[in-house]
Design an enzyme around this catalytic site. Structure first.
Site: not given
Length: 480
Positions: A56, A136, A138, A218, A226, A275, A346, A365, A367
């Protein structure tokens, strides 16, 4: 003998070798959770792959009840012995079809189908034939997590012995090896109490076919971890994302702990993102490398970034689909808050890693995503936004989106006002998705019905959240 027949024979031989007693089929619901149904191995036959397993679909969030009958068709290539089943069990993922008079048809809202259609559209466009990505992962690893939302009381309590709040003389603590606030980045044992468990997680991922790049502690002191995996093709990586989360959560539970991918589980601590590194190939050649380009990136790569940055607000509705997501996207925690790109920065929503120098690894990347996302939808939406940028030659520099090779968090309030920011809430992201989604529906990749259902579900979550008194409101307003 065709490939399917050969694979079925291989599966039967595996069942005999491993003394398999049950066959488990894992399906993905609209929110990105695995659900499953299990049959005895004696019921397994070729018809299972031809006619599928009925279920279903309305309970998975997809179809209205009057059109809810669907079938799950397992993919024999995904067969693997489930490491968490006490009864020997072979597990398989696959695809979902709707039932029609003329036969079964792939269900266009099913996450796997959306990701596959996005790749087909990319190939049809002639731009590229492979999208390779690497997320990545985390997450926080806690010793316990309790929470309750009732009319009488509302709150949560988490604990981990390595947290700095266990410095207290009144707690059992961690033998003096607690980790300070935001002080967890790459710490070693004995402070890193999750070290061995992460290694076990990585070994299990490798055994399942998910290649691991590395793992580490991390920034978040109370158990933020991570695990980063090697790059792979987009649809396969969406599958791998489900496998990674399954392994992390189940192995943590097996060890008496609990893992969460909640983007912001702890107030004033580092949040957990996902990321996503990405690059395109065509005929085996990388499309993002140009030695003469900014940071070694080609014009194609810049246009791809331009598409991401143009559509970033609506993208957030799929890459950051929880109310908690936007508690992470705030200044001061290495999380992006502004729309821009840069090298090794970053604080920008798109970061170009300086260490990726060769043509085959040159990439960037995104982020802002987090792991509350349905990976199939999120990765497909990222691809469609990037392709739109290439098709329309959207230059990020010409649009004022960078490069921002400086710390965006340290700008004055006046300078910050000049830079466009990410949505500050799920509500804003949904508004953006409603206004900007034509790039997603190109080629029938994201059905309009899916976008409508997604927005309606998320609006319902917001309405529910708005009606629940928040514990902090008592602290702020109780005595007024």
């Amino acid at each position: 003998m065709d490939k399917n027949t050969a694979k079925i024979t291989e599966i039967r031989n595996l069942c005999q070798e491993k003394q398999i007693r049950m066959i488990d089929f894992k399906m993905t619901d609209i929110d990105g959770r695995w659900r499953h149904i299990t049959i005895p191995v004696e019921r397994f036959c070729e018809d299972t792959f031809t006619y599928g397993i009925g279920f279903d679909g309305s309970n998975y969030g997809y179809a209205p009840i009057e059109k809810s009958d669907m079938v799950f068709l397992p993919d024999p290539a995904t067969a693997y012995v489930d490491p968490f089943a006490s009864v020997p069990t072979l597990t398989m993922c696959g695809n979902v079809c709707t039932i029609g008079q003329d036969g079964n048809r792939p269900f266009d809202q099913y996450p796997k189908n959306v990701s596959l259609r996005a790749v087909e559209y990319m190939k049809e466009s002639g731009i590229a034939d492979r999208m390779v990505i690497g997320p990545e992962f985390e997450f926080y690893l806690f010793d316990s997590a309790r929470f309750e939302v009732t009319p009488r009381q509302c709150g949560y309590r988490i604990d981990t012995r390595q947290a700095d709040w266990n410095h207290s003389l009144d707690t059992a603590g961690n033998n003096g090896y607690e980790v300070s606030h935001k002080g967890g980045y790459h710490i070693s044992a004995p402070q890193d109490v999750g070290y061995d468990l992460r290694s076990h997680m990585c070994m299990m991922m490798e055994d399942w076919g998910v290649r691991v790049k590395y793992h580490h502690h991390e920034v978040g002191g109370p158990g933020q971890m991570e695990i980063e995996v090697e790059l792979d093709d987009m649809p396969a990586m969406a599958d791998n994302t489900m496998i990674v989360k399954y392994i992390i959560k189940n192995l943590a539970a097996q060890e008496g702990k609990t893992a969460t991918f909640l983007p912001k589980p702890i107030y004033q601590e580092a949040g957990s993102g996902m990321h996503v590194h990405m690059l395109l190939f065509k005929n085996g050649l990388p499309l993002f490398y140009d030695e003469e380009g900014y940071s070694g990136l080609s014009r194609t790569a810049h246009y791809f970034m331009g598409g991401l940055l143009k559509h970033i607000a609506s993208l957030c509705a799929f890459t950051n689909p929880s109310t908690n997501s936007f508690k992470r996207l705030v200044p001061g925690f290495e999380a992006p808050v502004t729309v821009g790109y840069a090298t090794s920065n970053r604080s920008a929503v798109i970061r170009i890693p300086a260490y990726a120098k060769s043509p085959e690894t040159k990439r960037f990347e995104l982020r802002n995503p987090d792991a509350t996302a349905n990976p199939y939808y999120a990765y497909a939406a990222i691809l469609m936004a990037g392709l739109d940028g290439i098709e329309n030659k959207i230059d990020p520099a010409a649009n004022g989106w960078g490069p921002y090779d400086f710390n965006l968090y340290t700008l004055s309030p006046e300078e910050q006002k000049k830079i466009k920011g990410l949505p500050k809430s799920l509500d804003e992201a949904l508004d953006a998705l409603e206004a900007d989604h034509e790039y997603l529906t190109k080629g029938g990749v994201f059905p309009q019905r899916l976008i409508d259902i997604w927005v309606a579900r998320k609006r319902a979550e917001l309405r529910q959240m708005e009606q629940i008194p928040h514990p902090a409101e008592f602290n702020m307003y109780y005595d007024l």
